[in-house]
Design an enzyme around this catalytic site. Structure first.
Site: not given
Ligand code: GUN
Length: 283
Positions: A53, A97, A120
């Site tokens: 990211k 996350q 998200d």
């Molecule tokens: N964990 C696995 N996929 C995601 C996602 O798209 N966003 C977040 N915040 N955590 C994740």
């Protein structure tokens, strides 16, 4: 023989578009889109996502901050960080996350992030907007799937779409996006009776159940489009999807590989949401 949908290539194209749009936006407004990523603990898979990211932010010209907190972080400490980021004008997107360590309440964190910075699209307000079909933040992985279909020239309108998996992150919002695109949508899950039969009815099959090589060739109609959202680690450390590629590929018309299919698209959609949030902030 199926046509491979190249998520890496499509993702690179979209990131270039986002980069150009970002340059233009910064020039006009003086505001640089900013993303904050929070990770708690040392889950190796999460660490890889967070690194990717950060790299994506650099690539498209965003400002970014990463917070790598120890596994013992308390709910109060995490809440205080979210509060601080909610108030920070340089930050337009906040991503915590998941999964979090067991002692922390994920829902409390999701609810605490300002919905205007919830890139998200996990906050109930944004989930509700997706349901209604009037939303600015895309649910990242499902929107990535839609972009793959669109940019591969695959029509959803009127098609029979089967989504395998009913998670809040993928299955449910995926079904909504396919429905908004005029697909006829069925959601299947671990309790579905005659799962193979349901899957065989699909013109477009999207699989997100987190079980390695679960969908086999006998569960797929000739000429179906197969999208594999799965990311499973084999015992030998290799990444594999939810679709048994070897038996499904000969039957499908289009298929996504793992890795290099849906994976890169999720982060690209996150970049899109962060740019959208920055744009909303100057409206
Ligand atoms: N964990 C696995 N996929 C995601 C996602 O798209 N966003 C977040 N915040 N955590 C994740």
């Amino acid at each position: 023989m199926a046509t491979l949908i190249n998520g890496k290539e499509i993702s690179a194209t979209i990131r270039n578009e986002i980069k150009a749009e970002t340059e233009d936006f910064v020039k006009k407004t003086g505001v640089r889109p900013g993303l904050a990523v929070i990770i708690v603990g040392e889950d190796p898979a999460s660490q890889v996502y967070v690194r990717n990211k950060k790299r994506a932010c650099d690539e498209v010209g965003f400002y970014s901050e990463s917070y790598e907190l120890p596994a013992e972080t308390t709910q109060e400490e995490l809440n205080a960080l979210v509060d601080k980021l909610n108030k920070n004008d340089k930050i337009h997107g906040i991503l915590c996350q998941l999964p979090l360590p067991k002692h922390l309440n994920e829902n409390e964190v999701i609810m605490r992030i300002n919905p205007a910075k919830d890139v998200d699209a996990f906050h109930p307000q944004n989930v509700g907007n997706i349901m209604i079909g009037d939303y600015s933040f895309l649910p990242c992985t499902p929107a990535g799937v839609m972009a793959l279909l669109e940019r591969s020239g695959i029509e959803v309108n009127g098609k029979k779409c089967v989504v395998v998996g009913r998670s809040n992150i993928v299955g449910k919002p995926q079904a909504m996006l396919l429905l908004h695109a005029n697909g006829t949508v069925t959601i299947c899950h671990s309790r579905t009776k005659n799962l193979a039969e349901e899957c065989r009815a699909a013109d477009i099959l999207v699989v997100a159940i987190g079980k390695a090589d679960f969908i086999t060739g006998d569960m797929v109609k000739d000429g179906a489009v197969v999208i594999d959202v799965g990311m499973n680690r084999r015992a030998d450390g290799k990444l594999t999807g939810d679709v048994d590629f070897a038996s499904v590929e000969p039957k499908a018309s289009y298929i996504t590989p793992v890795p290099g299919g849906v994976g890169p698209m999720t982060i690209t959609m996150l970049m899109q949401n962060t740019l959208t949030s920055a744009k909303n902030s100057v409206k």
